[in-house]
Design an enzyme around this catalytic site. Structure first.
Site, short mmCIF file in Angstrom:
data_model
loop_
_atom_site.label_atom_id
_atom_site.label_comp_id
_atom_site.label_asym_id
_atom_site.label_seq_id
_atom_site.Cartn_x
_atom_site.Cartn_y
_atom_site.Cartn_z
CE LYS A 22 -13.39 11.93 44.26
NZ LYS A 22 -13.29 11.08 44.68
CG ASN A 23 -11.48 9.57 47.82
OD1 ASN A 23 -11.93 9.71 47.30
ND2 ASN A 23 -10.15 9.13 47.94
CB CYS A 116 -11.00 5.10 35.25
SG CYS A 116 -9.83 5.00 36.09
NE ARG A 121 -9.27 3.30 40.21
CZ ARG A 121 -9.32 4.63 40.60
NH1 ARG A 121 -10.18 6.08 39.38
NH2 ARG A 121 -9.16 4.64 42.21
CG ASP A 304 -6.64 10.51 45.06
OD1 ASP A 304 -5.97 10.16 44.04
OD2 ASP A 304 -7.22 10.26 45.82
NE ARG A 396 -15.12 11.51 39.55
CZ ARG A 396 -14.48 10.93 38.70
NH1 ARG A 396 -13.39 11.28 37.99
NH2 ARG A 396 -13.71 10.48 40.60
C1 UD1 Z 1 -9.42 5.31 46.65
C2 UD1 Z 1 -9.39 6.62 45.82
C3 UD1 Z 1 -8.95 7.18 45.33
C4 UD1 Z 1 -7.50 6.99 45.36
C5 UD1 Z 1 -6.50 5.14 45.66
C6 UD1 Z 1 -5.44 5.42 45.88
C7 UD1 Z 1 -11.71 6.49 46.94
C8 UD1 Z 1 -13.25 6.50 46.39
N1 UD1 Z 1 -11.05 6.68 45.99
O1 UD1 Z 1 -9.37 4.30 45.11
O2 UD1 Z 1 -8.38 8.42 44.71
O3 UD1 Z 1 -6.83 7.32 44.01
O4 UD1 Z 1 -7.81 4.60 46.70
O5 UD1 Z 1 -5.21 6.13 47.50
O6 UD1 Z 1 -11.18 6.04 48.12
N2 UD1 Z 1 -6.25 -2.88 42.66
C9 UD1 Z 1 -6.66 -4.13 42.02
N3 UD1 Z 1 -7.58 -4.91 42.37
C10 UD1 Z 1 -8.46 -4.55 43.14
C11 UD1 Z 1 -8.42 -2.84 43.38
C12 UD1 Z 1 -7.28 -2.32 43.49
O7 UD1 Z 1 -5.47 -4.62 41.14
O8 UD1 Z 1 -9.22 -5.46 43.39
C13 UD1 Z 1 -5.32 -1.26 42.61
C14 UD1 Z 1 -5.70 -0.63 41.32
O9 UD1 Z 1 -5.63 -1.33 40.33
C15 UD1 Z 1 -4.77 0.13 41.60
C16 UD1 Z 1 -4.34 -0.02 43.14
O10 UD1 Z 1 -4.71 -1.38 43.33
O11 UD1 Z 1 -3.66 0.50 41.00
C17 UD1 Z 1 -4.92 0.74 43.92
O12 UD1 Z 1 -6.25 0.61 43.77
P1 UD1 Z 1 -7.31 1.01 45.19
O13 UD1 Z 1 -5.87 1.04 47.05
O14 UD1 Z 1 -8.38 0.49 45.53
O15 UD1 Z 1 -8.05 2.88 45.25
P2 UD1 Z 1 -9.61 2.77 44.91
O16 UD1 Z 1 -10.11 2.35 46.21
O17 UD1 Z 1 -9.98 2.26 43.51
#
Ligand code: UD1
Length: 417
Positions: A22-23, A116, A121, A304, A396
């Protein structure tokens, strides 16, 4: 409304095939926006999140057909640079379209993604990075408009190795003038898959899988026929399901290296794990031993797979500690496990778990995708019947989880209400 009913107590046995990741597929689908023509993406799982991304691509003007596990995405007629609010709300990963839409049109309009169930996020790293590639952002009531006359490469240092920000910036930099360097970037296998996809369409990217990615901008891109990697989180979920039911399962279509952090933990807990090419053989060895687990960016233990290992530790011998360092609010499944007889205490970002000899069937609620998976695993070992509401969350990210579990002998029913 969707619920699952599970009667616990069966040892899972047999073979299961893992679906495409998925990711990996979500950013890859977003990246097709950079091309003009017909792309073929293979081993695409039938998931709610994939459906949402397809809906978005269609809204942008793409023609999409999904046959079996093969997705054809024709991006020739793309004409829209806005992701509508209702689709953004359905899935946060639509945020990945910012980089590709800027690359294609020099413009993107999205609504502000909300929080969420696993905590706020934000997308500040995405925005800051895209700004440094020469994009200007304007905020309106609930929306965000990005515009760039010409994307220009730059050096970006991420404050945290965010998976989504790394992917968005890679896609934004593909057509930028000059060279982009992303430092302290995420190293997840899905980033490597995205690099392979992007290089396949003509991008020039090196370094994915390390903490520095270098992108030399190109002008022209082509289409591709691409197969996505297997889902390491689904793989891990079935490994844990096998371990905690004391089962014996061969998991096919995997990349064992991607689940190395879990393999290490399972071995520590006394489980037998053997790998052979793309197969992982997991064999329970009696009661699991307690563990200390801390979630970290890859190659650390994945967030995850945190809820699922919490279920396993609920019935392990001894006291376990699980610490969540990636998301603010991702220990909520503990409350549902308590209803099933688990002994868990939350202290800050950690869960302290006293392993019980059993769990008991109960009516529980899946608050998010992976929490839902943890409850499915709990249902498999609980005495009696477990009813899991909120099955939509599970779908999902897990393709036909009920059928896959049933083929391994598990007693599970999917009920649409
Ligand atoms: C992706 C995965 C999700 C997984 C996560 C961490 C997908 C579709 N989803 O989510 O399944 O749980 O990686 O391995 O690939 N953050 C900020 N600012 C930002 C972006 C992130 O503060 O602009 C923080 C987030 O709130 C969180 C942390 O960074 O606490 C990690 O988030 P991130 O690695 O970006 O996760 P996703 O890409 O949303």
């Amino acid at each position: 409304m969707l619920k699952y009913e599970i009667t616990g107590g069966v040892r899972l046995k047999g073979k299961v095939r893992i679906s495409g990741a998925k990711n990996a597929v979500l950013p890859i689908l977003a990246a097709t926006v950079l091309t003009q023509g017909k792309n073929i993406i293979r081993d695409v799982p039938h998931l709610k999140d994939v459906e949402v991304m397809i809906e978005v691509l269609k809204h942008l003007g793409a023609k999409v057909t999904f046959t079996g596990t093969v997705l054809e995405v024709d991006t020739t007629g793309l004409s829209v640079y806005e992701v509508p609010d209702d689709l953004m709300r359905k899935m946060r990963a639509t945020v990945f379209l910012m980089g590709p839409l800027l690359g294609r049109f020099g413009k993107v309009r999205i609504s502000q993604p909300g929080g969420c169930s696993i905590g706020p996020r934000p997308i500040n790293f995405h925005i800051k990075g895209l700004k440094s590639l020469n994009t200007e952002f304007q905020e309106g009531h609930g929306y965000l408009l990005g515009e760039s006359k010409s994307l220009v490469g730059n050096e970006i240092h991420l404050d945290f190795p965010s998976v989504g920000a790394t992917e968005n910036l890679m896609m934004g930099a593909v057509k930028a003038k000059g060279t982009t360097i992303i430092r302290n970037c995420a190293r997840e296998p899905e980033i490597v898959d995205l690099q392979n996809f992007l290089n396949g369409i003509g991008a020039r990217i090196r370094g994915a899988g390390t903490d520095m990615i270098k992108i030399d901008g190109v002008e022209k891109l082509q289409t591709i026929d691409y197969t996505v990697i297997p889902d390491r989180i689904e793989t891990g979920t079935f490994m844990l399901a096998t371990a905690l039911t004391n089962g014996d399962v061969i998991i096919e279509n995997t990349i064992p290296e991607h689940v190395e952090p879990l393999i290490a933990k399972l071995k520590e807990a006394g489980v037998e794990v053997g790998c052979n090419d793309d197969q992982i053989h997991v064999k329970g060895n009696g009661r699991l031993k307690a563990l200390e687990v801390k979630t970290l960016p890859y190659p650390g233990y994945p967030t995850d797979l945190q809820p699922q290992i919490m279920t396993a530790m609920s019935v392990a011998e001894g006291t376990s500690i699980i610490t969540e360092t990636i998301f603010e609010n991702r220990l909520k499944h503990a409350e549902e496990l308590l209803r099933m007889g688990a002994a868990i205490r939350i202290e800050g970002h950690s869960a302290i778990i006293n392993g019980m000899s059993k769990l008991y069937g109960a009516i529980v609620e899946a608050s998010d995708l992976r929490a839902g998976a943890a409850l499915v695993l709990a249902g498999l070992i609980a005495e009696g019947k477990t009813v899991i509401h909120g099955g939509e969350h599970i779908e999902r990210g897990y393709e036909k989880i009920d059928e896959k579990i049933a083929r391994l002998g598990g007693q599970i029913n999917r009920i649409v209400e």
